[in-house]
Design a protein around this motif. Structure first.
Motif, PDB file in Angstrom:
ATOM      1  N   ALA A   5      15.416 -13.029  12.347  1.00  0.00           N
ATOM      2  CA  ALA A   5      15.063 -12.945  13.766  1.00  0.00           C
ATOM      3  C   ALA A   5      15.592 -11.644  14.368  1.00  0.00           C
ATOM      4  CB  ALA A   5      15.643 -14.145  14.518  1.00  0.00           C
ATOM      5  N   PRO A   6      15.007 -11.207  15.498  1.00  0.00           N
ATOM      6  CA  PRO A   6      15.527 -10.010  16.185  1.00  0.00           C
ATOM      7  C   PRO A   6      17.000 -10.198  16.533  1.00  0.00           C
ATOM      8  CG  PRO A   6      13.439 -10.711  17.139  1.00  0.00           C
ATOM      9  CD  PRO A   6      13.848 -11.800  16.204  1.00  0.00           C
ATOM     10  N   LEU A   7      17.775  -9.136  16.461  1.00  0.00           N
ATOM     11  CA  LEU A   7      19.207  -9.198  16.726  1.00  0.00           C
ATOM     12  C   LEU A   7      19.516  -8.729  18.142  1.00  0.00           C
ATOM     13  CD1 LEU A   7      20.587  -7.787  13.354  1.00  0.00           C
ATOM     14  CD2 LEU A   7      20.324 -10.180  14.034  1.00  0.00           C
ATOM     15  N   VAL A   8      20.448  -9.408  18.789  1.00  0.00           N
ATOM     16  CA  VAL A   8      20.783  -9.082  20.169  1.00  0.00           C
ATOM     17  C   VAL A   8      21.373  -7.678  20.276  1.00  0.00           C
ATOM     18  CG1 VAL A   8      23.072 -10.158  20.024  1.00  0.00           C
ATOM     19  CG2 VAL A   8      21.963  -9.926  22.251  1.00  0.00           C
ATOM     20  N   THR A   9      22.156  -7.265  19.278  1.00  0.00           N
ATOM     21  CA  THR A   9      22.797  -5.950  19.357  1.00  0.00           C
ATOM     22  C   THR A   9      21.797  -4.802  19.316  1.00  0.00           C
ATOM     23  OG1 THR A   9      23.246  -6.251  16.987  1.00  0.00           O
ATOM     24  CG2 THR A   9      25.084  -6.576  18.505  1.00  0.00           C
ATOM     25  N   ASP A  10      20.575  -5.091  18.867  1.00  0.00           N
ATOM     26  CA  ASP A  10      19.521  -4.069  18.882  1.00  0.00           C
ATOM     27  C   ASP A  10      18.771  -4.047  20.208  1.00  0.00           C
ATOM     28  OD1 ASP A  10      20.079  -3.397  16.252  1.00  0.00           O
ATOM     29  OD2 ASP A  10      18.637  -4.845  15.434  1.00  0.00           O
ATOM     30  N   ASN A  11      19.115  -4.989  21.092  1.00  0.00           N
ATOM     31  CA  ASN A  11      18.356  -5.132  22.340  1.00  0.00           C
ATOM     32  C   ASN A  11      19.253  -5.214  23.572  1.00  0.00           C
ATOM     33  OD1 ASN A  11      15.339  -5.747  21.434  1.00  0.00           O
ATOM     34  ND2 ASN A  11      16.690  -6.829  20.003  1.00  0.00           N
ATOM     35  N   LEU A  12      20.440  -4.637  23.488  1.00  0.00           N
ATOM     36  CA  LEU A  12      21.349  -4.631  24.635  1.00  0.00           C
ATOM     37  C   LEU A  12      20.960  -3.545  25.621  1.00  0.00           C
ATOM     38  CD1 LEU A  12      24.823  -4.985  22.836  1.00  0.00           C
ATOM     39  CD2 LEU A  12      23.535  -6.786  24.010  1.00  0.00           C
ATOM     40  N   CYS A  13      21.201  -3.802  26.904  1.00  0.00           N
ATOM     41  CA  CYS A  13      21.013  -2.765  27.902  1.00  0.00           C
ATOM     42  C   CYS A  13      22.162  -1.762  27.797  1.00  0.00           C
ATOM     43  CB  CYS A  13      20.964  -3.367  29.314  1.00  0.00           C
ATOM     44  SG  CYS A  13      22.487  -4.197  29.828  1.00  0.00           S
ATOM     45  N   ASP A  14      22.066  -0.644  28.483  1.00  0.00           N
ATOM     46  CA  ASP A  14      23.087   0.401  28.370  1.00  0.00           C
ATOM     47  C   ASP A  14      24.466  -0.100  28.797  1.00  0.00           C
ATOM     48  OD1 ASP A  14      21.200   2.148  27.435  1.00  0.00           O
ATOM     49  OD2 ASP A  14      20.861   3.143  29.366  1.00  0.00           O
ATOM     50  N   ASP A  15      24.526  -0.884  29.883  1.00  0.00           N
ATOM     51  CA  ASP A  15      25.817  -1.372  30.372  1.00  0.00           C
ATOM     52  C   ASP A  15      26.484  -2.304  29.360  1.00  0.00           C
ATOM     53  OD1 ASP A  15      25.602   0.060  32.679  1.00  0.00           O
ATOM     54  OD2 ASP A  15      24.960  -1.625  33.930  1.00  0.00           O
ATOM     55  N   CYS A  16      25.695  -3.210  28.780  1.00  0.00           N
ATOM     56  CA  CYS A  16      26.254  -4.147  27.800  1.00  0.00           C
ATOM     57  C   CYS A  16      26.672  -3.417  26.524  1.00  0.00           C
ATOM     58  CB  CYS A  16      25.242  -5.245  27.469  1.00  0.00           C
ATOM     59  SG  CYS A  16      25.043  -6.478  28.777  1.00  0.00           S
ATOM     60  N   ARG A  17      25.872  -2.440  26.137  1.00  0.00           N
ATOM     61  CA  ARG A  17      26.210  -1.665  24.936  1.00  0.00           C
ATOM     62  C   ARG A  17      27.521  -0.900  25.149  1.00  0.00           C
ATOM     63  NH1 ARG A  17      21.814   0.634  24.614  1.00  0.00           N
ATOM     64  NH2 ARG A  17      20.809  -0.844  23.194  1.00  0.00           N
ATOM     65  N   GLU A  18      27.693  -0.331  26.354  1.00  0.00           N
ATOM     66  CA  GLU A  18      28.913   0.401  26.667  1.00  0.00           C
ATOM     67  C   GLU A  18      30.114  -0.548  26.727  1.00  0.00           C
ATOM     68  OE1 GLU A  18      31.756   3.242  27.786  1.00  0.00           O
ATOM     69  OE2 GLU A  18      29.808   3.400  26.780  1.00  0.00           O
ATOM     70  N   HIS A  19      29.922  -1.724  27.342  1.00  0.00           N
ATOM     71  CA  HIS A  19      30.995  -2.713  27.441  1.00  0.00           C
ATOM     72  C   HIS A  19      31.455  -3.124  26.034  1.00  0.00           C
ATOM     73  CE1 HIS A  19      33.094  -6.057  29.648  1.00  0.00           C
ATOM     74  NE2 HIS A  19      33.045  -6.599  28.443  1.00  0.00           N
ATOM     75  N   TYR A  20      30.515  -3.424  25.173  1.00  0.00           N
ATOM     76  CA  TYR A  20      30.814  -3.852  23.805  1.00  0.00           C
ATOM     77  C   TYR A  20      31.532  -2.741  23.035  1.00  0.00           C
ATOM     78  CZ  TYR A  20      29.875  -6.057  19.237  1.00  0.00           C
ATOM     79  OH  TYR A  20      29.986  -6.637  17.996  1.00  0.00           O
ATOM     80  N   ALA A  21      31.083  -1.512  23.215  1.00  0.00           N
ATOM     81  CA  ALA A  21      31.702  -0.379  22.521  1.00  0.00           C
ATOM     82  C   ALA A  21      33.152  -0.204  22.960  1.00  0.00           C
ATOM     83  CB  ALA A  21      30.913   0.900  22.786  1.00  0.00           C
ATOM     84  N   ARG A  22      33.427  -0.400  24.240  1.00  0.00           N
ATOM     85  CA  ARG A  22      34.798  -0.236  24.732  1.00  0.00           C
ATOM     86  C   ARG A  22      35.705  -1.366  24.238  1.00  0.00           C
ATOM     87  NH1 ARG A  22      35.022   0.732  30.977  1.00  0.00           N
ATOM     88  NH2 ARG A  22      37.216   1.064  30.455  1.00  0.00           N
ATOM     89  N   VAL A  23      35.160  -2.585  24.165  1.00  0.00           N
ATOM     90  CA  VAL A  23      35.953  -3.697  23.612  1.00  0.00           C
ATOM     91  C   VAL A  23      36.364  -3.368  22.181  1.00  0.00           C
ATOM     92  CG1 VAL A  23      35.903  -6.114  22.872  1.00  0.00           C
ATOM     93  CG2 VAL A  23      34.906  -5.476  25.077  1.00  0.00           C
ATOM     94  N   LYS A  24      35.422  -2.904  21.385  1.00  0.00           N
ATOM     95  CA  LYS A  24      35.732  -2.565  19.985  1.00  0.00           C
ATOM     96  C   LYS A  24      36.723  -1.407  19.901  1.00  0.00           C
ATOM     97  CE  LYS A  24      31.340  -2.181  18.912  1.00  0.00           C
ATOM     98  NZ  LYS A  24      30.131  -1.891  18.105  1.00  0.00           N
ATOM     99  N   ALA A  25      36.597  -0.447  20.808  1.00  0.00           N
ATOM    100  CA  ALA A  25      37.525   0.692  20.793  1.00  0.00           C
ATOM    101  C   ALA A  25      38.951   0.229  21.095  1.00  0.00           C
ATOM    102  CB  ALA A  25      37.082   1.732  21.815  1.00  0.00           C
ATOM    103  N   TYR A  26      39.100  -0.692  22.043  1.00  0.00           N
ATOM    104  CA  TYR A  26      40.426  -1.219  22.361  1.00  0.00           C
ATOM    105  C   TYR A  26      40.999  -1.998  21.172  1.00  0.00           C
ATOM    106  CZ  TYR A  26      39.922  -0.019  27.336  1.00  0.00           C
ATOM    107  OH  TYR A  26      39.778   0.644  28.520  1.00  0.00           O
TER     108      TYR A  26
END
Length: 436
Positions: free
Chosen positions: A238-259
């Protein structure tokens, strides 16, 4: 003979000490992060759980225990329908902790406009009508946290860091823990993604179970969590959510992983992780123990829309919960235990004629905060020493006619069997010093 309900357990002895240790560790660790304890009612209006957990979840559809008074049950049996019930008459036992905390936050205005975030933790029993099996009970216990009013991705990371530290303090080998994380998007990007998943399910309807076809109508993302192995195979494509995130959600997720990277916390990204409840948005996470066979032992995520669903103002939120019974099983698999040591105990032994002296000695010791046991069944001294061993006493205070006449007590070390006599006036101080 009266018996406990299948799928429930009695907490006593070492098992109760294990639960108390879990709550004590939670209070110490979560308190250092600024969390205060909360306790909400075990019984809530059904709507509290339906709003947040979601009608499509197995928790609401199949597992939630409904509660009726005897009189109300008679009415229901006569009418054959709940249609005439008011909201306050539709009650359920809590299947999880978040919805009740958020209901309390709305009702008592925990986070007024412009106020600082509110952090609370709980340690309580939860109830689900599941088929009892290993790690799945009808009454189980969870420790959890809820953080209301914080939208910063650093809060997501801090919750995860705190969770992993909690497991470490409870005795887990960190190398056996797998932290899985994902982002589920938000109101801006998830609706379009849900439609993509719904279309995918309909395109494979011949291969999907009836539950998943029903979920496709209500919340198609639930199909990622289906227990049917064939459905799980299909959903891997099935399609994956991480391939369909908006810019804000993608940025939020990236910062969580960076922390998390900065804190040295290892994780595995799992784009199919959706968790079991509908209220989650953006960050979600779960922790599993290699080879334990009990599934996830804890997890959580962000739920930025839940306060509104419960009737409150838009307020971001996040949290996690840890299952006590599953955690105990997982630790057992690693050859460890949650129980910890029994508290230090002193046993006061005597000959029958000195019972009054024992009463005075035990009273003084207990008032000084010393855990103290004595004989209440007229046992012999030999039997009392055996009982002291069973109680795990580290010291035994012996009072016989000679001791009482001389105003002293014989203090016996139960591990070395060494004995000394101490004046009764200094017994409490001597015992406390030796226990320390």
């Amino acid at each position: 003979m009266a018996q406990r309900v299948q799928g429930t357990e009695d907490l006593y002895g070492g098992y109760m000490r294990a639960w108390e240790r879990m709550c004590r560790t939670a209070g110490e660790l979560f308190g250092s992060y600024g969390f205060d304890r909360i306790e909400t009612p075990a019984i809530e209006q059904v709507a509290t759980f339906v709003h947040g957990i979601g009608e499509s979840t197995d928790v609401v559809r199949k597992e939630m225990f409904r509660v009726f008074s005897g009189a109300l049950m008679e009415r229901l049996l006569e009418s054959g329908s709940e249609s005439g019930l008011k909201a306050k008459q539709r009650l359920a036992l809590r299947p999880e902790g978040t919805a009740g905390v958020v209901r309390a936050a709305v009702e008592h205005n925990f986070v007024p406009q412009g106020a600082s975030p509110v952090k609370v933790w709980y340690g309580e029993a939860m109830f689900r009508g599941e088929r009892p099996q290993k790690g799945r009970l009808r009454q189980f216990h969870q420790v959890g946290v809820e953080w209301l009013g914080a939208e910063d991705p650093a809060a997501d990371a801090e919750c995860i860091i705190m969770l992993m530290e909690f497991y470490k303090r409870m005795g887990f080998d960190p190398s056996t823990l797998t932290l899985r994380i994902n982002s589920m998007g938000d109101a801006a990007c998830r609706p379009a993604y849900r439609e993509m998943v719904r279309d995918f399910i309909y395109a494979h309807r011949e291969e999907m179970c009836e539950d998943c076809l029903e979920r496709a109508e209500i919340n198609p993302l639930r199909s990622f969590d289906c227990k049917n192995e064939r459905c799980r195979e299909v959903m891997r494509e099935a399609p994956l959510v991480t391939d369909n995130l908006c810019d804000d959600c993608r940025e939020h997720y990236a910062r969580v992983k960076a922390y998390l990277d900065e804190a040295g916390v290892s994780y595995v990204e799992d784009p199919t992780l959706v968790r079991g409840l509908d209220y989650y948005t953006r960050t979600v996470f779960e922790v599993e123990v290699a080879g334990s066979g009990v599934g996830a032992i804890g997890g959580g995520g962000r739920y930025d829309g839940l306060m509104e669903l419960e009737g409150g103002k838009p307020t971001p939120g996040l949290g996690f919960a840890v299952g006590f019974e599953r955690m105990a099983l997982a630790l057992e698999q690693q050859g460890a235990s949650l129980e910890g040591e029994r508290p230090a105990c002193v046993y006061v032994a005597c000959t029958p004629e000195e019972r009054d002296a024992v009463f005075s000695a035990t009273l003084a010791l207990r008032q000084a905060g010393v855990r103290t046991e004595a004989d209440y069944q007229g046992r012999s001294l030999k039997s009392q020493f055996k009982q002291a061993d069973k109680e795990g006493a580290s010291l035994c205070v012996v009072l016989g006619p000679d001791e009482v006449a001389a105003g002293v007590a014989t203090l016996r070390d139960m591990s070395t069997h060494e004995q000394v006599q101490v004046p009764m006036a200094s017994l409490v101080d001597e015992v406390r010093a030796r226990l320390a």
